[in-house]
Design an enzyme around this catalytic site. Structure first.
Site, short mmCIF file in Angstrom:
data_model
loop_
_atom_site.label_atom_id
_atom_site.label_comp_id
_atom_site.label_asym_id
_atom_site.label_seq_id
_atom_site.Cartn_x
_atom_site.Cartn_y
_atom_site.Cartn_z
N CYS A 239 -7.92 -63.80 -33.53
CA CYS A 239 -9.15 -64.57 -33.39
C CYS A 239 -10.28 -63.61 -33.68
O CYS A 239 -10.37 -62.56 -33.04
CB CYS A 239 -9.27 -65.15 -31.99
SG CYS A 239 -10.79 -66.07 -31.75
N ASN A 248 -0.13 -65.60 -33.63
CA ASN A 248 0.52 -66.86 -33.26
C ASN A 248 2.00 -66.59 -33.04
O ASN A 248 2.52 -65.55 -33.43
CB ASN A 248 0.39 -67.85 -34.42
CG ASN A 248 -1.03 -68.32 -34.63
OD1 ASN A 248 -1.47 -69.26 -34.00
ND2 ASN A 248 -1.74 -67.65 -35.51
ZN ZN Z 1 -5.14 -69.65 -33.33
#
Ligand code: ZN
Ligand code: COA
Length: 309
Positions: A239, A248
């Site tokens: 992020c 992820n």
């Molecule tokens: Zn994400």
């Protein structure tokens, strides 16, 4: 409705993953990754985002990429932050628009420089434009399970943002654990409240692995009835507005788990592992995925692909 033992894996490496890479990845490499994933059986992609190239320079080739992607049965969904993004995405023939609002004020400000109320207000024009063009819209709620700036995020706030999205016309909602703060009990509780309140809306879950709990969270979501999950090849991602962001869940790790459990993903694990290894070479750093290192459960295949003896 999906059959009981089938899940949809939505590949987000091209957007969530590559936006966090230091170096810009050339468009032809992105096309190669999409091709390899498509050949492995992946159908749903978050292919890019139509955001400000100053905010996310890694995805500045969004229009060019969309002009060259293979189409057929693939679904190229794209993230947009505002009306301008929606216009650009529709010109590029995106199959779906993904709009994002954070569940905390601080994260929404950091991400799109607006209050949650302003973001929600801007949705109206985006939904109208999408409807005119007959393109579906999905709503993503970032930091839905906790915020790196504000801490706890009340469940009601998340459900209220979902309600806004759905009232405007979203037919799918994603709840994103942007910085790996969720736990399985919380996921179970959130999913059951969501399903009670919005029984007709498809729910997708998106977990980052900052604290090692992402796979347990995904499985809790599965047990609670969710059948669509975001994952990224090799576990890449992060992020841009969060320090120490982690990737992820790796697509090949999730496909491995479901496959071993007899739950269909429609995706070929061997091809995925090969694609993840190729991505690691291209990105020139070790990726966090595990199955790309240890291989499938078949000893001969593990040996062949990963040199495991
Ligand atoms: Zn994400
Ligand atoms: N596509 C391309 N350019 C865009 C754009 C879009 N969707 N939205 C804004 N811009 C450009 C404007 O044209 C303007 O360009 P200029 O400086 O050359 O005149 C510049 O960006 C600033 O525009 P402004 O409307 O003032 O936006 P801002 O500075 O308040 O930034 C966002 C807000 C939302 C555009 C920006 O923060 C953004 O794109 N964020 C994306 C964040 C993201 O993708 N996060 C990860 C996913 S969760």
């Amino acid at each position: 409705m999906l059959p009981e033992k089938r899940v949809i894996i939505r590949e987000v490496s091209l957007r969530d993953g590559l936006q966090s890479e230091k170096e810009f990845v050339q468009t032809n490499i992105k096309l190669e990754v999409i091709r390899a994933l498509a050949q492995a059986g992946v159908e749903y992609f978050e292919t890019t985002s139509f955001v400000s190239p100053k905010a996310i320079p890694q995805l500045r080739d969004a229009a060019d990429l969309m002009a060259h992607v293979e189409r057929g049965n693939l679904k190229h969904e794209v993230l947009i932050p505002n009306l301008k993004g929606a216009q650009r995405a529709l010109e590029a023939k995106a199959d779906r628009l993904i709009v994002v609002v954070s569940a905390s004020e601080a994260h929404n400000k950091a991400n799109v420089r607006r209050s949650i109320a302003d973001s929600l207000e801007e949705l109206q024009g985006i939904f109208e434009l999408a409807k005119t063009n007959n393109v579906p819209v999905a709503g993503v709620i970032s930091v839905a399970f906790g915020c790196p700036f504000e801490g706890r995020v009340p469940r009601e706030n998340v459900l209220n943002i979902a309600q806004h999205f759905i009232e405007k016309g979203a037919d799918r909602i994603s709840l994103a654990d942007t910085t790996g703060l969720a736990n399985p009990s919380q996921v179970e509780d959130m999913v059951s409240c969501f399903k009670n309140r919005f029984p007709d809306t498809l729910l997708c879950l998106h977990f980052h692995n900052n604290r090692g709990v992402a796979m347990a969270n995904l499985y809790a979501g599965y047990l609670a009835g969710v059948r669509m999950f975001d994952t990224a090849l090799g576990g890449i991602g992060g992020c841009p507005n969060v320090p120490q962001a982690a990737g992820n869940l790796a697509t090949e790790d999730v496909v491995f788990m479901f496959q071993e459990m007899g739950i269909q993903t429609g995706i070929d694990l061997v091809k995925l592992i090969k694609a993840a290894k190729r991505l690691e070479k291209v990105l020139k750093h070790t990726l966090p995925g595990q199955v790309m290192k240890s291989g499938p459960s078949d000893p001969q295949l593990a040996r062949q692909l990963c040199g495991i003896t």
